[in-house]
Motif scaffolding. Structure first.
Motif, PDB file in Angstrom:
ATOM      1  N   ASN A  83       0.284  -0.888   0.130  1.00 21.18           N
ATOM      2  CA  ASN A  83       0.235  -0.159   0.310  1.00 21.18           C
ATOM      3  C   ASN A  83       0.306   1.796  -0.268  1.00 21.18           C
ATOM      4  N   PRO A  84       0.668   1.873  -1.366  1.00 23.26           N
ATOM      5  CA  PRO A  84       1.863   2.945  -1.117  1.00 23.26           C
ATOM      6  C   PRO A  84       1.975   4.544  -0.294  1.00 23.26           C
ATOM      7  N   LEU A  85       2.796   4.913  -0.109  1.00 21.00           N
ATOM      8  CA  LEU A  85       2.987   6.146   0.532  1.00 21.00           C
ATOM      9  C   LEU A  85       2.456   7.587  -0.554  1.00 21.00           C
TER      10      LEU A  85
ATOM     11  N   VAL B 116       4.021   7.183  -9.173  1.00 20.94           N
ATOM     12  CA  VAL B 116       4.121   7.541  -7.601  1.00 20.94           C
ATOM     13  C   VAL B 116       2.889   8.338  -6.985  1.00 20.94           C
ATOM     14  N   ALA B 117       2.186   8.880  -6.202  1.00 16.55           N
ATOM     15  CA  ALA B 117       1.645   9.421  -6.080  1.00 16.55           C
ATOM     16  C   ALA B 117       1.596  10.653  -5.338  1.00 16.55           C
ATOM     17  N   VAL B 118       1.553  12.039  -6.142  1.00 14.04           N
ATOM     18  CA  VAL B 118       2.371  13.260  -4.883  1.00 14.04           C
ATOM     19  C   VAL B 118       1.675  14.379  -5.033  1.00 14.04           C
TER      20      VAL B 118
ATOM     21  N   ALA C  35       4.868   9.644   3.520  1.00  8.87           N
ATOM     22  CA  ALA C  35       3.810  10.382   4.508  1.00  8.87           C
ATOM     23  C   ALA C  35       2.600   9.577   3.751  1.00  8.87           C
ATOM     24  N   PRO C  36       2.040   8.461   4.983  1.00  9.11           N
ATOM     25  CA  PRO C  36       0.630   7.833   4.269  1.00  9.11           C
ATOM     26  C   PRO C  36      -0.093   8.666   5.544  1.00  9.11           C
ATOM     27  N   SER C  37      -1.546   8.580   5.926  1.00  5.75           N
ATOM     28  CA  SER C  37      -1.784   8.785   7.120  1.00  5.75           C
ATOM     29  C   SER C  37      -1.354   8.552   8.185  1.00  5.75           C
ATOM     30  N   ALA C  38      -1.277   9.851   9.506  1.00  2.57           N
ATOM     31  CA  ALA C  38      -0.715   8.938  11.125  1.00  2.57           C
ATOM     32  C   ALA C  38      -1.755   7.684  11.555  1.00  2.57           C
TER      33      ALA C  38
ATOM     34  N   THR D 287      -7.991  14.211  -1.818  1.00  3.57           N
ATOM     35  CA  THR D 287      -8.352  13.738  -3.912  1.00  3.57           C
ATOM     36  C   THR D 287      -7.338  12.898  -4.234  1.00  3.57           C
ATOM     37  N   VAL D 288      -7.127  11.920  -4.587  1.00  2.00           N
ATOM     38  CA  VAL D 288      -6.337  11.158  -5.151  1.00  2.00           C
ATOM     39  C   VAL D 288      -6.861  10.893  -6.815  1.00  2.00           C
ATOM     40  N   ILE D 289      -6.309  11.540  -7.438  1.00  3.52           N
ATOM     41  CA  ILE D 289      -6.475  10.367  -9.387  1.00  3.52           C
ATOM     42  C   ILE D 289      -5.502  10.236 -10.011  1.00  3.52           C
TER      43      ILE D 289
ATOM     44  N   LEU E 271     -10.611   8.523 -10.629  1.00  2.00           N
ATOM     45  CA  LEU E 271     -10.610   9.609  -9.564  1.00  2.00           C
ATOM     46  C   LEU E 271     -10.493   7.940  -9.264  1.00  2.00           C
ATOM     47  N   LEU E 272      -9.289   7.934  -7.853  1.00  2.00           N
ATOM     48  CA  LEU E 272      -9.066   6.697  -7.296  1.00  2.00           C
ATOM     49  C   LEU E 272      -9.660   7.230  -5.943  1.00  2.00           C
ATOM     50  N   ARG E 273      -9.706   8.243  -5.225  1.00  2.00           N
ATOM     51  CA  ARG E 273     -10.111   8.354  -4.080  1.00  2.00           C
ATOM     52  C   ARG E 273     -10.948   9.842  -3.878  1.00  2.00           C
ATOM     53  N   PRO E 274     -12.460   9.535  -3.611  1.00  2.00           N
ATOM     54  CA  PRO E 274     -12.487  11.422  -3.434  1.00  2.00           C
ATOM     55  C   PRO E 274     -12.066  12.003  -2.040  1.00  2.00           C
TER      56      PRO E 274
ATOM     57  N   PRO F   2      -4.659   0.132  -4.291  1.00  2.00           N
ATOM     58  CA  PRO F   2      -4.269  -0.335  -3.589  1.00  2.00           C
ATOM     59  C   PRO F   2      -4.522  -0.532  -2.466  1.00  2.00           C
ATOM     60  N   GLY F   3      -4.879   1.063  -1.707  1.00  2.00           N
ATOM     61  CA  GLY F   3      -5.726   1.476  -0.113  1.00  2.00           C
ATOM     62  C   GLY F   3      -6.697   0.670  -0.439  1.00  2.00           C
ATOM     63  N   MET F   4      -7.414   0.827  -1.297  1.00  2.00           N
ATOM     64  CA  MET F   4      -8.848   0.411  -1.279  1.00  2.00           C
ATOM     65  C   MET F   4      -9.262  -1.119  -1.044  1.00  2.00           C
TER      66      MET F   4
HETATM   67  P1  AMP Z   1      -3.280   7.422   3.195  1.00  2.00           P
HETATM   68  O1  AMP Z   1      -1.908   8.697   2.652  1.00  2.00           O
HETATM   69  O2  AMP Z   1      -3.085   6.365   4.187  1.00  2.00           O
HETATM   70  O3  AMP Z   1      -4.557   8.337   2.564  1.00  2.00           O
HETATM   71  O4  AMP Z   1      -2.219   6.665   1.445  1.00  2.00           O
HETATM   72  C1  AMP Z   1      -2.822   6.650   0.819  1.00  2.00           C
HETATM   73  C2  AMP Z   1      -3.294   6.929  -0.121  1.00  2.00           C
HETATM   74  O5  AMP Z   1      -2.302   6.712  -2.028  1.00  2.00           O
HETATM   75  C3  AMP Z   1      -3.491   5.794  -0.365  1.00  2.00           C
HETATM   76  O6  AMP Z   1      -4.897   4.973  -1.027  1.00  2.00           O
HETATM   77  C4  AMP Z   1      -2.961   4.871  -1.357  1.00  2.00           C
HETATM   78  O7  AMP Z   1      -3.251   3.341  -2.260  1.00  2.00           O
HETATM   79  C5  AMP Z   1      -3.516   5.841  -2.421  1.00  2.00           C
HETATM   80  N1  AMP Z   1      -2.141   5.494  -3.545  1.00  2.00           N
HETATM   81  C6  AMP Z   1      -0.290   5.534  -3.289  1.00  2.00           C
HETATM   82  N2  AMP Z   1       0.235   5.691  -4.760  1.00  2.00           N
HETATM   83  C7  AMP Z   1      -0.396   5.132  -5.582  1.00  2.00           C
HETATM   84  C8  AMP Z   1       0.076   4.774  -6.687  1.00  2.00           C
HETATM   85  N3  AMP Z   1       0.861   4.661  -7.099  1.00  2.00           N
HETATM   86  N4  AMP Z   1      -1.309   4.287  -6.816  1.00  2.00           N
HETATM   87  C9  AMP Z   1      -2.539   4.444  -6.925  1.00  2.00           C
HETATM   88  N5  AMP Z   1      -2.498   4.848  -5.398  1.00  2.00           N
HETATM   89  C10 AMP Z   1      -2.086   5.213  -4.803  1.00  2.00           C
END
Ligand code: AMP
Ligand code: MG
Length: 290
Positions: free
Chosen positions: A36-38, A92-94, A114-117, A154-156, A164-167, A193-195
């Motif tokens: 579960n990526p950061l 990578v998510a940024v 950083a993920p959520s704490a 929001t993650v796209i 849209l991966l996360r609203p 992956p987080g889902m």
């Molecule tokens: P969190 O910071 O705990 O909210 O987790 C980060 C979120 O971003 C999670 O839902 C991950 O699955 C998502 N995320 C991070 N990197 C990627 C990636 N490379 N592809 C898809 N989703 C990602």
């Protein structure tokens, strides 16, 4: 070095993207599955060149409008960026947070992954007090600051068709205006992956009520809409006037109610910010009551 720090969305637990050992410790502290990526947090546009690869045109349009702010973009990963950060993925998510404390930290340390704490599976953290309760004996530094949005970014994904991966705080409807081709990713999609993991869950039972006149089991506390009468007297009730207020306080209220027992939450219509809030509540819920 591992830091717990406030952002405008929720508190993060982070380390330099180049410090692989610290990154591995973050997964360990949280109990987070390694796949579960950061999210990489940056403080200036030049950082993007170290993190991402072949940034598409459409990304610049979004960056110009929303950064710094609660929008995370999934892009192709820079070859030099450690796979520990991306959970073994080539993407990578940024994002660039809009919080002075987070930005100062990144200016000092460089890009921070950083993920959520929260501990994995638990509700996120939006106050210093709750950060200390959850992680006080596990990390060296907890920085103090106010979160304003209260729910995660929001993650796209911009690798392939925009999805849209996360609203989140920036709504799907709003993004669709700038990016008409944007679609909501199916929750089964392996690319989000987080889902697939449990999320946002308190220790006690949370009942999500979708209608104000619906019935619910015996509970100790509630999160309820101010202009609707609560049918029973409960030990502790937090009232919200609108969706913004609910989003801002959601995790604080859930964590406070979790200290006394089971709870009921009156949901909101699933549009705009309400869609993002219900996305969290459905995952937090022990049962969804119609
Ligand atoms: P969190 O910071 O705990 O909210 O987790 C980060 C979120 O971003 C999670 O839902 C991950 O699955 C998502 N995320 C991070 N990197 C990627 C990636 N490379 N592809 C898809 N989703 C990602
Ligand atoms: Mg999280």
């Amino acid at each position: 070095m591992i830091y717990v720090f406030p952002t405008e969305t929720v508190y993060g637990i982070g380390a330099s993207v180049w410090d692989k050992e610290a990154i591995k410790r973050i997964f360990k502290i949280k109990g987070r599955p390694a796949d579960n990526p950061l999210i990489v947090h940056i403080s200036r546009i030049e950082h993007l060149e170290e993190i991402a690869w072949e940034v598409p045109e459409v990304a610049w349009k979004l960056i110009e409008r929303y950064w710094p702010g609660p929008l995370t973009l999934v892009l192709k990963k820079h070859p030099a960026l450690p796979y520990e950060v991306t959970g073994g993925r080539d993407t990578v998510a940024v994002r660039m947070p809009a919080h002075p404390v987070a930005l100062l930290l990144i200016e000092k340390e460089g890009p921070i992954a950083a993920p959520s704490a929260n501990l994995s599976g638990r509700p996120s953290i939006t106050t210093y007090e709750h950060a200390v309760e959850e992680l006080g004996d596990k990390v060296d530094v907890i920085l103090k600051g106010k979160t304003t949005q209260g729910i995660e970014s929001t993650v796209i994904s911009l690798v392939g068709r925009p999805r849209l991966l996360r609203p989140g705080p920036i709504t799907y409807e709003e993004l669709k205006e700038l990016l008409p081709e944007l679609v909501v990713a199916k929750s089964k999609e392996a690319e989000a992956p987080g889902m697939k993991y449990p999320h946002y869950q308190p220790t006690h039972k949370l009942y999500l009520l979708t209608r104000p006149d619906g019935d619910f089991p015996e509970v100790k506390g509630a999160i309820w809409r101010k202009d609707i009468p609560l049918p029973r007297k409960l030990e502790k009730v937090f009232y919200y006037q609108n969706e913004r207020e609910l989003a801002q306080n959601l995790y604080y209220w859930i964590r406070e109610l979790d200290k006394i027992g089971d709870m009921v939450v009156l949901g909101v219509p699933e549009k705009g910010l309400g869609f993002s809030i219900m996305n969290r509540l459905k995952k937090a819920a022990h049962a969804i009551l119609q």
